[in-house]
Design an enzyme around this catalytic site. Structure first.
Site, PDB file in Angstrom:
ATOM      1  N   GLU A 275       0.810  -1.228   0.000  1.00  0.00           N
ATOM      2  CA  GLU A 275       0.000   0.000   0.000  1.00  0.00           C
ATOM      3  C   GLU A 275       0.836   1.267   0.000  1.00  0.00           C
ATOM      4  OE1 GLU A 275      -3.633  -1.391   2.884  1.00  0.00           O
ATOM      5  OE2 GLU A 275      -2.135  -0.034   3.696  1.00  0.00           O
ATOM      6  N   TYR A 318       7.447  17.249  11.266  1.00  0.00           N
ATOM      7  CA  TYR A 318       8.397  16.132  11.388  1.00  0.00           C
ATOM      8  C   TYR A 318       9.850  16.565  11.242  1.00  0.00           C
ATOM      9  CZ  TYR A 318       4.062  13.937   9.609  1.00  0.00           C
ATOM     10  OH  TYR A 318       2.769  13.555   9.370  1.00  0.00           O
ATOM     11  N   CYS A 345       2.086  32.938  12.073  1.00  0.00           N
ATOM     12  CA  CYS A 345       2.577  33.390  13.371  1.00  0.00           C
ATOM     13  C   CYS A 345       2.925  32.221  14.280  1.00  0.00           C
ATOM     14  CB  CYS A 345       1.511  34.261  14.035  1.00  0.00           C
ATOM     15  SG  CYS A 345       1.882  35.972  13.821  1.00  0.00           S
ATOM     16  N   TYR A 374       1.594  14.142   0.878  1.00  0.00           N
ATOM     17  CA  TYR A 374       1.309  14.766   2.172  1.00  0.00           C
ATOM     18  C   TYR A 374       1.639  16.260   2.146  1.00  0.00           C
ATOM     19  CZ  TYR A 374       1.349   9.803   3.302  1.00  0.00           C
ATOM     20  OH  TYR A 374       1.113   8.455   3.302  1.00  0.00           O
TER      21      TYR A 374
HETATM   22  N1  LLP Z   1      -1.156   2.131   4.650  1.00  0.00           N
HETATM   23  C1  LLP Z   1      -1.531   2.589   5.849  1.00  0.00           C
HETATM   24  C2  LLP Z   1      -2.442   1.803   6.669  1.00  0.00           C
HETATM   25  C3  LLP Z   1      -1.044   3.822   6.312  1.00  0.00           C
HETATM   26  O1  LLP Z   1      -1.407   4.264   7.500  1.00  0.00           O
HETATM   27  C4  LLP Z   1      -0.176   4.576   5.493  1.00  0.00           C
HETATM   28  C5  LLP Z   1       0.332   5.886   5.940  1.00  0.00           C
HETATM   29  C6  LLP Z   1       0.183   4.070   4.236  1.00  0.00           C
HETATM   30  C7  LLP Z   1      -0.333   2.829   3.859  1.00  0.00           C
HETATM   31  C8  LLP Z   1       1.053   4.799   3.270  1.00  0.00           C
HETATM   32  O2  LLP Z   1       2.328   5.087   3.762  1.00  0.00           O
HETATM   33  P1  LLP Z   1       3.405   5.707   2.733  1.00  0.00           P
HETATM   34  O3  LLP Z   1       3.670   4.684   1.672  1.00  0.00           O
HETATM   35  O4  LLP Z   1       2.832   6.938   2.156  1.00  0.00           O
HETATM   36  O5  LLP Z   1       4.595   6.011   3.576  1.00  0.00           O
HETATM   37  N2  LLP Z   1       2.090  12.515   6.906  1.00  0.00           N
HETATM   38  C9  LLP Z   1       3.280  11.689   7.035  1.00  0.00           C
HETATM   39  C10 LLP Z   1       3.019  10.275   6.640  1.00  0.00           C
HETATM   40  C11 LLP Z   1       1.904   9.623   7.425  1.00  0.00           C
HETATM   41  C12 LLP Z   1       1.508   8.308   6.867  1.00  0.00           C
HETATM   42  C13 LLP Z   1       0.337   7.715   7.546  1.00  0.00           C
HETATM   43  N3  LLP Z   1      -0.011   6.437   7.037  1.00  0.00           N
HETATM   44  C14 LLP Z   1       4.406  12.315   6.226  1.00  0.00           C
HETATM   45  O6  LLP Z   1       4.203  13.360   5.626  1.00  0.00           O
HETATM   46  O7  LLP Z   1       5.530  11.804   6.220  1.00  0.00           O
END
Ligand code: LLP
Length: 415
Positions: A275, A318, A345, A374
């Protein structure tokens, strides 16, 4: 390494974007402006499908839910993983059929379950992944008896920052050691199709050990569940494939990740599912922002720009690193340490600190790289700052995919 082929190079760096195009887009659509290149989204999908032949590749929509991105991903052949009823709706709107949609319920509000179960009645191919036993009770109460997947908390997490490590975080999933016992009665009542886990975001090539460990545990779980209830359709080991945010970081060797995944999973009847979210869109997007103010502060040269933490939250939330280029400075300008700060601000509202950049001047245009995942998705209207516009590029067109939000959009909700 996944080089060449239809998927093209393994990474697209900020300096590979056509500068003239970006400058022209900023002129026409103003700043802050997100630009998403759908050709790159498509190439990233192709690379994922090539690296995981036979697997079910599901786009984690939360990285970018724009219709143009969702449609591109659908046409490229990926399925979609949705984290809310809203994302499920947007996936349908983009033309995904129910059998290509996975809804992962995370502490789901009643409103979400109501809507998703209603959609499931029309589209019984839709799958619901539960991360708590009482979510199953709540689904049963609504008459759901369809395709169910159990999210395990594998007790192993990974990620670029502690805030994105989910695998061992109590909030997510059912402790893996309890899953098999629950699977038996649930298989009798529902169409139990799979098991799922997600370690976190930002798997890097240097250390695949946590990913391997998660997949190994999921392989064991799958074998145990299959021995009790028969074959499962899939075992979903989550996303989290990292992208190189820094210019000197090598791209992830996707083939090595795929090999490690297959090896750690071992023999199972179930089809492997992954995913990825970030990997699909991160390097397909840039953020353009204009310099409003330049000042010599006590210990830094500060370029005040029109994009801030409300436009791109990742650096504030982050401490994330994003490459930044000054597109207006001449190529031979000597780099100097610059802090790029937004108009919000909050002291956290900086895109970078003391970063070597060509001397910024008022009116200069800066490009922020790897902003496709994101980026827009986590934007907000804090400080009554309307969200930016987004332009989508394809082979033949340049299209305003999302108009700039206006102050009227913000105040419209008030009674
Ligand atoms: N599957 C599930 C159940 C998830 O919770 C997530 C991400 C993904 C797949 C996809 O993960 P990816 O391949 O995009 O790393 N806002 C944060 C990332 C939070 C991700 C939350 N869940 C950032 O900007 O780094």
């Amino acid at each position: 390494m996944s080089e060449g082929g239809d998927g093209g190079p393994a990474v697209r760096r900020l300096d590979e974007w056509d500068e003239e195009t970006l400058v022209a887009l900023a002129e026409e659509y103003e700043t802050p402006l997100y630009v998403v290149d759908l050709r790159r989204v498509e190439a990233n999908c192709t690379r994922l499908l090539d690296a995981f032949p036979g697997a079910d590749v599901r786009y984690a929509a939360k990285a970018h839910t724009g219709q143009s991105v969702l449609r591109t991903v659908r046409e490229a052949g990926l399925d979609v993983e949705c984290a809310s009823a809203g994302e499920v709706e947007r996936a349908f709107e983009a033309g995904f059929t129910g059998d290509r949609i996975q809804y992962t319920a995370v502490n789901p509000p009643a409103r979400d379950l109501d809507l998703v179960v209603e959609r499931w009645r029309e589209h019984p191919g839709l799958t619901i992944t539960v991360g708590a036993a009482d979510t199953v009770d709540r689904l049963r109460d609504r008459g759901f008896d369809g395709r169910l997947c159990i999210r395990a908390n594998p007790g192993v997490g990974a990620g670029h920052h502690e805030k994105v490590q989910t695998g061992a975080n109590a909030k997510f999933g059912i402790p893996i050691e309890r899953v098999s016992d629950l699977a038996e009665p649930w298989a009798a009542e529902f169409d139990l199709v799979g098991v799922h886990a997600h370690a976190g975001s930002g798997i890097s090539g240097e250390d695949l050990s946590e990913h391997r460990e998660l997949v190994r545990r999921m392989g064991d779980l799958t074998r145990d569940v299959e021995s009790r209830v028969g074959s499962l359709e899939f075992v979903d080991v989550g996303g989290g494939f990292g992208v190189p945010y820094r210019d000197d970081e090598p791209p992830l060797d996707l083939d090595a990740v795929a090999d490690a995944t297959r090896e750690a999973l071992g023999e199972v009847d179930a089809t492997l599912a992954v995913e990825p979210g970030r990997y699909v869109v991160a390097d397909a997007g840039v953020l353009l922002t204009r310099v409003n103010t330049v000042k010599e502060a006590r210990d830094a040269t500060v370029a005040g720009v029109d994009a801030g933490m409300t436009t791109l939250l990742r650096p504030a939330m982050y401490d994330a690193y994003h490459e930044i280029r000054n597109l207006s400075a001449s190529a031979d300008a000597e780099p100097m340490p610059v802090t790029v700060a937004g108009p919000i601000c909050e002291s956290a509202d900086v895109l970078c600190e003391h970063r070597p950049l060509s001397r910024p001047r008022r009116g200069h245009l800066l490009a922020v790289g790897n902003a496709g995942a994101y980026g827009y998705e986590m934007s907000s209207t804090y400080n009554s700052r309307p969200r930016p516009a987004e332009v989508a590029l394809s082979e033949t067109t340049v299209r305003l995919a999302r108009r700039r939000e206006t102050l009227t959009d913000l105040t419209e909700l008030e009674q």
